[in-house]
Design a protein around this motif. Structure first.
Motif, mmCIF file in Angstrom:
data_model
loop_
_atom_site.group_PDB
_atom_site.id
_atom_site.type_symbol
_atom_site.label_atom_id
_atom_site.label_comp_id
_atom_site.label_asym_id
_atom_site.label_seq_id
_atom_site.Cartn_x
_atom_site.Cartn_y
_atom_site.Cartn_z
ATOM 1 N N LYS A 230 31.581 43.166 20.830
ATOM 2 C CA LYS A 230 32.498 42.045 21.009
ATOM 3 C C LYS A 230 33.685 42.454 21.876
ATOM 4 C CE LYS A 230 35.009 38.514 18.389
ATOM 5 N NZ LYS A 230 35.381 38.014 17.032
ATOM 6 N N ILE A 231 34.261 43.634 21.614
ATOM 7 C CA ILE A 231 35.400 44.125 22.395
ATOM 8 C C ILE A 231 34.983 44.357 23.844
ATOM 9 C CG2 ILE A 231 36.948 46.096 22.723
ATOM 10 C CD1 ILE A 231 36.995 46.345 19.625
ATOM 11 N N HIS A 232 33.815 44.956 24.046
ATOM 12 C CA HIS A 232 33.303 45.202 25.403
ATOM 13 C C HIS A 232 33.175 43.898 26.176
ATOM 14 C CE1 HIS A 232 30.331 46.091 28.558
ATOM 15 N NE2 HIS A 232 30.726 47.349 28.461
ATOM 16 N N PHE A 233 32.622 42.892 25.535
ATOM 17 C CA PHE A 233 32.399 41.599 26.197
ATOM 18 C C PHE A 233 33.727 40.913 26.503
ATOM 19 C CE2 PHE A 233 30.276 37.205 25.998
ATOM 20 C CZ PHE A 233 29.740 37.338 27.274
ATOM 21 N N GLU A 234 34.669 41.015 25.587
ATOM 22 C CA GLU A 234 35.983 40.400 25.821
ATOM 23 C C GLU A 234 36.716 41.069 26.975
ATOM 24 O OE1 GLU A 234 37.794 40.736 21.991
ATOM 25 O OE2 GLU A 234 36.920 38.858 21.233
ATOM 26 N N LYS A 235 36.615 42.406 27.070
ATOM 27 C CA LYS A 235 37.259 43.120 28.173
ATOM 28 C C LYS A 235 36.647 42.727 29.511
ATOM 29 C CE LYS A 235 39.038 47.254 25.861
ATOM 30 N NZ LYS A 235 38.963 48.735 25.771
#
Length: 419
Positions: A230-235
């Protein structure tokens, strides 16, 4: 017997070849600007390379690979895609010692498909990979560089984006998706009734209208991403927004190959009908380990050049034309001077000579037939005065230049002769 190109293949020449060349040149230019270097891999590989990387349930492995045994009884395959060979080359040649490594490739791929608009059995593909980093900036660079190619070519696109998660959160989602699909099993196409039990994600990629309608209401994979994914996709999305790259979140986008993790994206052009993806790619963090290497995360894209060619042909795109000249002696007596001047002219521009010379008239006809822009006429007066006469074949105007003056104009990449 009259031989023809095999079904699903074709010859490339003339204006079409120029479009291929333009696409490849623009792609290489963009890749060089982003710090990629070129790699060339064999046109055939051990068949197991693609079975391991693409997945046994993929359409490519099940239906589309060109397989053959060599004289050593080894099972080989003509390459159906470019990423797995690049990763194999990185592992075999220990290229990842200075990772991350950025590579691009271009070449022919082969799939036994039903030939149709945008799909061929032999096709050309351009692609790039960044291997050795988890950083979502590398995902952004892959997307940014790939769509820059489309922009420079003047190809309209709509960018679709999704995350297919890592193996952990994807397995959770598969169970949820399978439960949903079981409730609609009787409504699915025959292929998807089999696919759903082998790999339910494949159903999301089905192009049948009925299956698309059913899966439009399926749970979204992005709702089941683990914290890391989720963090990777948001970044990644934050980088795209920062640089004003528009995109559409597409929960159905899973791509057609098993090795994708996290990021998946496609650029679509709707002038192509159902085969509307002009490029696509994503992240494949477990592929190197699957192929026997160490942990080497990666991300890349590939574009089918034929689809871009089709779009550019329909748009009647014209690119800056290289001027073509023919040096014509008025009689056979001027051959030596004409050939010497031809050699000088070829340092700067495309220059031809009239083979099978008969006379001036036939040579002029040949120049027109070969789509020359200008003819350089050399007779006794030109030789005596160290001059040349230049004729514009489009408007018929003619002008004389000293030989040195003319070569100076050409050498400065100017073809403005006042004609």
């Amino acid at each position: 017997m009259n031989y023809k190109a095999p079904k699903g293949t074709f010859d490339i020449f003339g204006k079409k070849a120029k479009i291929y060349e333009k696409i490849e040149n623009v792609s290489k230019k963009i890749m060089n600007l982003y710090g990629f270097s070129q790699i060339r891999t064999p046109i055939f590989e051990d068949a197991g390379l693609f079975v391991r990387s693409l997945g046994e349930t993929s359409d490519v492995v099940q239906k589309e690979m060109y397989l053959f045994k060599d004289k050593g009884d080894r099972l080989l395959a003509l390459r159906p895609e470019g990423t797995a060979p690049v990763i194999r080359a990185i592992i075999e040649n220990k290229l990842a010692q200075n990772s991350p490594i950025k590579l691009f490739y271009t070449g022919q791929m082969f799939r036994y498909e039903r030939p149709q608009a945008g799909r061929f059995r032999q096709f050309y593909q351009f692609g790039a990979e960044i291997v050795g980093t988890h950083d979502p900036i590398s995902d952004f660079e892959i997307i940014d560089s790939s769509i820059k190619i489309l922009k420079e070519l003047g190809v309209e696109y709509e960018l679709h984006l999704n995350s297919v998660g890592c193996m952990d959160c994807r397995n959770v989602y598969k169970e949820v998706l399978l439960t949903f699909l079981k409730n609609h099993e009787n409504e699915l196409c025959e292929n998807c009734k089999t696919r759903m039990y082998k790999n339910p994600l494949r159903v999301l990629d089905c192009k049948e209208d009925q299956c698309k309608l059913i899966t439009s209401a399926a749970p979204k994979i992005t709702d089941y991403l683990c914290d890391g994914c989720k963090i990777h996709f948001e970044k990644l999305q934050s980088y795209l927004k920062k640089f004003k790259i528009e995109y559409i979140l597409d929960p159905r986008l899973v791509r057609g190959l098993d090795y994708y993790t996290k990021t998946a994206f496609e650029a679509l052009n709707f002038s192509l009908g159902s085969q509307n993806a002009v490029l696509g790619g994503g992240r494949y963090d477990g592929l190197a380990e699957e192929l026997g290497g160490k942990n080497l995360p990666g991300v890349g894209f590939a574009s089918g050049i034929e689809r871009l060619v089709t779009i550019l042909e329909r748009l009647d795109k014209t690119y800056e034309k290289e001027h073509k000249f023919m040096v014509i002696p008025v009689t056979e007596n001027e051959f030596d001077f004409a050939l010497e001047f031809l050699a000088q002219l070829r340092n700067f521009v495309c220059s031809l000579f009239p083979y099978d010379y008969k006379n001036l008239k036939s040579s002029m006809k040949l120049a027109s037939k070969l789509d020359c822009d200008y003819v350089v006429l050399i007779g006794q007066d030109e030789i005596k005065n160290n001059m040349i006469s230049l004729k514009n074949l489009e408007n018929g105007q003619q002008k004389s230049f000293s030989k040195d003056e003319f070569l100076n104009i050409i050498s400065n990449e100017r073809c403005n002769f006042g004609l």
